[in-house]
Design an enzyme around this catalytic site. Structure first.
Site, PDB file in Angstrom:
ATOM      1  N   HIS A 125       8.761  43.298  22.941  1.00  0.00           N
ATOM      2  CA  HIS A 125       8.767  43.994  24.232  1.00  0.00           C
ATOM      3  C   HIS A 125       7.360  43.981  24.830  1.00  0.00           C
ATOM      4  O   HIS A 125       6.373  44.178  24.133  1.00  0.00           O
ATOM      5  CB  HIS A 125       9.237  45.436  24.030  1.00  0.00           C
ATOM      6  CG  HIS A 125       9.642  46.109  25.293  1.00  0.00           C
ATOM      7  ND1 HIS A 125      10.908  45.983  25.827  1.00  0.00           N
ATOM      8  CD2 HIS A 125       8.955  46.908  26.148  1.00  0.00           C
ATOM      9  CE1 HIS A 125      10.987  46.686  26.949  1.00  0.00           C
ATOM     10  NE2 HIS A 125       9.815  47.257  27.158  1.00  0.00           N
ATOM     11  N   ASP A 129      13.233  43.385  19.651  1.00  0.00           N
ATOM     12  CA  ASP A 129      13.202  44.479  20.617  1.00  0.00           C
ATOM     13  C   ASP A 129      14.516  45.249  20.498  1.00  0.00           C
ATOM     14  O   ASP A 129      15.589  44.653  20.552  1.00  0.00           O
ATOM     15  CB  ASP A 129      13.055  43.894  22.026  1.00  0.00           C
ATOM     16  CG  ASP A 129      12.930  44.939  23.134  1.00  0.00           C
ATOM     17  OD1 ASP A 129      13.198  46.132  22.881  1.00  0.00           O
ATOM     18  OD2 ASP A 129      12.574  44.549  24.251  1.00  0.00           O
ATOM     19  N   SER A 174      11.371  45.607  31.885  1.00  0.00           N
ATOM     20  CA  SER A 174      11.592  46.858  31.177  1.00  0.00           C
ATOM     21  C   SER A 174      12.234  47.883  32.099  1.00  0.00           C
ATOM     22  O   SER A 174      13.310  47.637  32.644  1.00  0.00           O
ATOM     23  CB  SER A 174      10.268  47.346  30.579  1.00  0.00           C
ATOM     24  OG  SER A 174      10.477  48.369  29.637  1.00  0.00           O
TER      25      SER A 174
END
Length: 308
Positions: free
Chosen positions: A273, A243, A149
């Site tokens: 995610h 996502d 991320s």
């Protein structure tokens, strides 16, 4: 989007369990409260470290790092944690780093970069860059950049900046990263209301990191803002199909290919995610983590097993 069909029951169970610890309205809390909730959620999923992994902590200039070693490592992984640049720390991804160390045999250096909003961009990049330079001058054998991320964003930004400055980078492995793709990319529309991360969440974290002022033409902020994608290290990316950030990986892969580089993008079907925390409970996430570890190991050995 019919997520009931796309997402299997194991993953839904993970989503529900995450929601019990980290409700959707957490974003409405103060930053300190968000961090407290996130840390409790991360602790609920955390697995114990293997006894073969030894851990030490030190400060590199002003940046705290946690170093994981098993045996006599010949390569180093620099790992940057996720959390939107707002939450997360050395503890939130402790088990991920420990498992990467155990399974690859590589040293893992986790970076406790400064968080926003107290520290706006480029503080996070500066901290990651400081640690990479330290690794390059402290350990032999080269380094693989990795992160999930926001941590994937940082790893890629560091890879761009390292060209011509640090020659120890062997590759980068980016796990559902936000790379600064245009919000006109299909995934931002298709998955604007995806479980675990929405388009509004993406915008919120970007605003916090930048202090509400849009940033442009700055690859230390968003790698896709670069105008030059030549000379990047071998790159392997893993996205969650459900996502909004998914197509950042496609855009980044295509930019690297167009510049003559090597990049592989694996889009993980039915995953969301943050699925690293599901690697012990969800088959799809477990399989993806195996691929992630193999990618890190392969890049460390300067092996490119993917078809171009």
């Amino acid at each position: 989007m019919d997520y009931e069909k796309q997402i299997d029951e194991e993953t839904w169970a993970f989503i529900r369990e995450t929601g019990r610890h980290y409700p959707e309205d957490t974003v409405d809390l103060s930053i300190d409260e968000q961090r407290a909730v996130y840390n409790k959620m991360a602790a609920a999923f955390r697995k114990p470290r293997s006894e073969v992994v030894e851990v030490t902590e030190k400060t590199v200039e002003t940046v705290s790092v946690r170093i994981y070693e098993a045996g006599d490592p010949t390569r180093t992984v620099m790992y940057c944690h996720g959390g939107g640049f707002v939450v997360g720390d050395l503890n939130s991804h402790d088990d991920v780093c420990s498992e990467i160390c155990e399974q690859t045999g590589y040293r893992v250096v986790a970076v406790d970069y400064r968080l926003a909003p107290e520290n706006e961009h480029p503080a996070q990049f500066d901290d990651a860059w400081t640690v990479l330079q330290w690794i390059a001058t402290t350990y032999d054998g080269g380094v693989v950049l990795a992160g999930d991320s926001a941590g994937g964003t940082l790893s890629a930004s560091v890879a761009h900046h390292a060209r011509g400055r640090v020659d120890a980078v062997l590759g980068q492995v980016l796990i559902y990263p936000g790379l600064g793709g245009e919000h006109t990319l299909p995934s931002y529309n298709e998955h604007a209301h995806a479980p675990m991360l929405t388009l509004e969440d993406v915008k919120f974290y970007a605003d916090v990191r930048s202090g509400g002022t849009p940033v442009s033409n700055d690859p230390t902020y968003a790698p896709l803002q670069d105008s030059d994608f030549a000379g990047l290290p071998p790159t392997v990316m893993f996205s969650a199909d459900c996502d909004p950030l998914r197509d950042d990986c496609r855009a980044y892969r295509d930019a690297i290919h167009a510049a003559g580089g090597v990049a592989e993008w694996m889009n993980e079907t039915g995953l969301v995610h943050g699925y690293l925390r599901a690697r012990h409970s969800v088959g799809r996430a477990r399989d993806s983590f195996e691929r992630i570890v193999l990618a890190i190991e392969g890049l460390g050995q300067e092996i490119w097993p993917y078809d171009e």
